[in-house]
Design a protein around this motif. Structure first.
Motif, mmCIF file in Angstrom:
data_model
loop_
_atom_site.group_PDB
_atom_site.id
_atom_site.type_symbol
_atom_site.label_atom_id
_atom_site.label_comp_id
_atom_site.label_asym_id
_atom_site.label_seq_id
_atom_site.Cartn_x
_atom_site.Cartn_y
_atom_site.Cartn_z
ATOM 1 N N THR A 1 4.685 12.537 -4.608
ATOM 2 C CA THR A 1 4.427 11.099 -4.520
ATOM 3 C C THR A 1 4.910 10.366 -5.762
ATOM 4 N N LEU A 2 4.963 11.043 -6.899
ATOM 5 C CA LEU A 2 5.488 10.426 -8.116
ATOM 6 C C LEU A 2 6.996 10.255 -8.010
ATOM 7 N N GLN A 3 7.684 11.274 -7.493
ATOM 8 C CA GLN A 3 9.132 11.160 -7.283
ATOM 9 C C GLN A 3 9.429 10.014 -6.320
ATOM 10 N N GLU A 4 8.593 9.869 -5.284
ATOM 11 C CA GLU A 4 8.798 8.796 -4.305
ATOM 12 C C GLU A 4 8.573 7.423 -4.922
ATOM 13 N N LEU A 5 7.551 7.308 -5.765
ATOM 14 C CA LEU A 5 7.291 6.035 -6.430
ATOM 15 C C LEU A 5 8.469 5.633 -7.312
ATOM 16 N N ALA B 1 11.607 6.608 -7.059
ATOM 17 C CA ALA B 1 12.763 6.285 -6.221
ATOM 18 C C ALA B 1 12.617 4.901 -5.597
ATOM 19 N N ASP B 2 11.408 4.554 -5.176
ATOM 20 C CA ASP B 2 11.169 3.217 -4.627
ATOM 21 C C ASP B 2 11.464 2.135 -5.670
ATOM 22 N N CYS B 3 11.043 2.371 -6.901
ATOM 23 C CA CYS B 3 11.317 1.401 -7.970
ATOM 24 C C CYS B 3 12.818 1.237 -8.188
ATOM 25 N N VAL B 4 13.528 2.334 -8.215
ATOM 26 C CA VAL B 4 14.980 2.276 -8.423
ATOM 27 C C VAL B 4 15.635 1.441 -7.332
ATOM 28 N N ARG B 5 15.271 1.708 -6.089
ATOM 29 C CA ARG B 5 15.905 1.014 -4.962
ATOM 30 C C ARG B 5 15.484 -0.445 -4.869
ATOM 31 N N GLU B 6 14.186 -0.691 -4.948
ATOM 32 C CA GLU B 6 13.681 -2.024 -4.619
ATOM 33 C C GLU B 6 13.960 -3.063 -5.695
ATOM 34 N N PHE B 7 14.202 -2.639 -6.924
ATOM 35 C CA PHE B 7 14.503 -3.604 -7.985
ATOM 36 C C PHE B 7 15.991 -3.658 -8.323
ATOM 37 N N ASP B 8 16.809 -2.960 -7.556
ATOM 38 C CA ASP B 8 18.218 -2.882 -7.954
ATOM 39 C C ASP B 8 18.959 -4.188 -7.778
ATOM 40 N N ALA C 1 0.837 -1.202 0.000
ATOM 41 C CA ALA C 1 0.000 0.000 0.000
ATOM 42 C C ALA C 1 0.865 1.243 0.000
ATOM 43 N N ARG C 2 0.475 2.217 -0.831
ATOM 44 C CA ARG C 2 1.241 3.449 -0.963
ATOM 45 C C ARG C 2 0.326 4.541 -1.499
ATOM 46 N N PRO C 3 0.698 5.814 -1.338
ATOM 47 C CA PRO C 3 -0.046 6.880 -2.015
ATOM 48 C C PRO C 3 0.101 6.732 -3.531
ATOM 49 N N ILE C 4 -0.998 6.869 -4.245
ATOM 50 C CA ILE C 4 -0.974 6.729 -5.697
ATOM 51 C C ILE C 4 -0.892 8.122 -6.322
ATOM 52 N N PRO C 5 0.173 8.405 -7.099
ATOM 53 C CA PRO C 5 0.340 9.754 -7.635
ATOM 54 C C PRO C 5 -0.697 10.070 -8.718
ATOM 55 N N THR C 6 -1.119 11.302 -8.739
ATOM 56 C CA THR C 6 -1.950 11.820 -9.816
ATOM 57 C C THR C 6 -1.287 13.098 -10.330
ATOM 58 N N ILE C 7 -1.151 13.203 -11.641
ATOM 59 C CA ILE C 7 -0.513 14.364 -12.241
ATOM 60 C C ILE C 7 -1.510 15.083 -13.148
#
Length: 232
Positions: A119-123, A125-132, A92-98
């Motif tokens: 929240t988009l920047q956070e999403l 960054a999470d992808c970069v870290r968690e799939f590295d 669960a996470r905040p879902i970005p809307t642009i």
């Protein structure tokens, strides 16, 4: 030569969405089906060489990068990566809307946010870290291909740490529609693309899913092999 297959984690609008149709028609390629599509008449009217103008983004399909293309690390499998995508999407996470607009970014034209969204920047960054952990180490030839001498010190650090220079605060969400264009060529093309985009009536765009793209070898384009809705 870059290793293959390559995988990337992108945002891609749902296949049946107006935004997806907008992008796939302009690129002449649908990454969901692997089918080529005829270019719109208005694109060909404003640029007879539209096939060339759109050739770079066509290789990847219509998308926004969250985790840049990578070769899998030793001991990691495609099935492992797909399972990790499902786990990531299930958190669960905040879902970005642009508020999406069509504009120029670094000389090319793309769908971008009208203003920054934390929240988009956070999403991203999470992808970069968690799939590295799935990313094979950057090879010298691949690093050189990024032209590190033209990057800022921070971007070079990110290239060496994460395999891609435009991450964390350097990340800029963009769904690319053209290659780089000089200002004289860009103006009429930008006007045409803005008119097409305005016809969608898309005032907001929710970044509510991730997609796993795969490129089997250098001669083929990326294809979508999995999609997961993010959990609010």
């Amino acid at each position: 030569m870059t290793g293959f297959p390559r995988y990337a984690i992108y945002f891609a609008a749902g296949a049946d969405s107006a935004l997806s149709r907008f992008g796939t028609e302009l690129l002449g390629y649908d990454a969901c089906t692997g089918n080529e599509l005829p270019f719109p008449d208005d694109a060909l009217r404003v640029a007879r060489d539209w096939r060339d103008i759109s050739s770079d983004p066509r290789k990847y399909g219509f998308h926004a990068t969250l985790k840049a293309p990578m070769t899998l690390a030793h001991g990691k499998s495609e099935a492992d990566l797909m399972a990790a995508c499902a786990t990531f999407a299930g958190k669960a996470r905040p879902i970005p809307t642009i508020r999406p607009v069509v504009d120029s970014i670094s000389g090319f034209i793309a769908v971008i946010p009208a203003e920054p969204v934390a929240t988009l920047q956070e999403l991203a960054a999470d992808c970069v870290r968690e799939f590295d952990d799935f990313r094979a180490a950057l090879r010298a030839e691949d690093r050189a291909r990024r032209k590190p001498e033209k990057l800022s010190e921070r971007q070079r650090d990110y290239l060496d740490r994460w395999g891609y220079p435009y991450v964390m605060e350097e990340f800029r969400f963009h769904m690319t529609l053209t290659g780089r264009l000089d200002s004289d060529r860009r103006r009429p093309i930008l006007e045409m693309l803005r008119a097409r985009f305005a016809a969608l009536g898309l005032d907001t765009l929710t970044i509510d899913r991730i997609a796993l793209f795969k490129q089997d070898d250098a001669k083929v384009r990326f294809r979508i092999i999995g999609e997961w809705a993010l959990t609010r």
